[in-house]
Scaffold this active site. Structure first.
Site, PDB file in Angstrom:
ATOM      1  N   HIS A  81     -12.152  11.747  19.395  1.00 49.20           N
ATOM      2  CA  HIS A  81     -12.639  11.702  18.013  1.00 49.20           C
ATOM      3  C   HIS A  81     -12.859  10.247  17.619  1.00 49.20           C
ATOM      4  CE1 HIS A  81     -10.888  15.849  16.650  1.00 49.20           C
ATOM      5  NE2 HIS A  81     -11.501  15.918  17.807  1.00 49.20           N
ATOM      6  N   GLU A  83     -11.925   8.434  15.111  1.00 51.38           N
ATOM      7  CA  GLU A  83     -10.741   7.698  14.660  1.00 51.38           C
ATOM      8  C   GLU A  83      -9.877   7.257  15.844  1.00 51.38           C
ATOM      9  OE1 GLU A  83     -12.209  10.359  11.454  1.00 51.38           O
ATOM     10  OE2 GLU A  83     -11.665  10.727  13.540  1.00 51.38           O
ATOM     11  N   CYS A 111      -9.003  14.474  10.946  1.00 53.15           N
ATOM     12  CA  CYS A 111      -8.281  15.722  11.199  1.00 53.15           C
ATOM     13  C   CYS A 111      -6.795  15.404  11.334  1.00 53.15           C
ATOM     14  CB  CYS A 111      -8.817  16.397  12.466  1.00 53.15           C
ATOM     15  SG  CYS A 111      -8.390  15.540  13.998  1.00 53.15           S
ATOM     16  N   CYS A 114      -5.876  13.280  14.410  1.00 50.76           N
ATOM     17  CA  CYS A 114      -6.241  11.866  14.256  1.00 50.76           C
ATOM     18  C   CYS A 114      -5.304  11.173  13.270  1.00 50.76           C
ATOM     19  CB  CYS A 114      -7.694  11.722  13.812  1.00 50.76           C
ATOM     20  SG  CYS A 114      -8.854  12.127  15.133  1.00 50.76           S
TER      21      CYS A 114
END
Length: 141
Positions: A81, A83, A111, A114
């Site tokens: 992801h 992040e 999310c 993350c």
């Protein structure tokens, strides 16, 4: 007495004016604009590369140390992801896992996985979205 069409028109006009005021009120605060813009550039980079539309940057002392376009599709890695990519890059660049004092800027709300990764890295704050919403200190889930 006004007819129904006129009332509808007046209400629609008022609603549009109200929405415009809310949009202006949600503009990113000056100190965050540069970094939110960078997170959105990472989002654009991810999309151009054929990945998911997410981007993030990690900032320490006013300097971007981690850039994170989403790389989930490109790497075939569900943990890539935006992040986490920004966190990993900053950690590699600094040669340490502790990112105390860092601010994570994301194109959208991170999310929970993350957010947990940001908490594990000791990130101080998370700021997300075009209006630079301050999500505060990340939580470990």
């Amino acid at each position: 007495m006004l007819c129904t069409c006129t009332r509808r028109t007046a209400l629609a006009t008022l609603a549009a004016a109200g929405a415009a005021m809310v949009t202006r009120a949600k503009a990113a605060p000056a100190e965050h604009r540069e970094f939110i813009a960078a997170a959105f550039r990472m989002k654009d980079e991810a999309v151009r590369a054929g990945d998911q539309p997410f981007g993030a940057v990690l900032v320490i002392e006013g300097r971007i140390l981690g850039f994170g376009p989403s790389r989930v599709v490109l790497k075939k890695d569900h943990t890539a992801h935006a992040e986490r990519e920004a966190i990993r890059e900053a950690q590699a660049r600094l040669g340490r896992n502790d990112l105390a004092g860092a601010i994570l800027y994301s194109s959208s709300r991170p999310c929970s996985a993350c957010e947990a990764a940001a908490a594990a890295a000791n990130v101080a704050r998370m700021i997300h979205g075009s209006d630079a919403t301050d999500a505060g200190r990340p939580n470990r889930f």
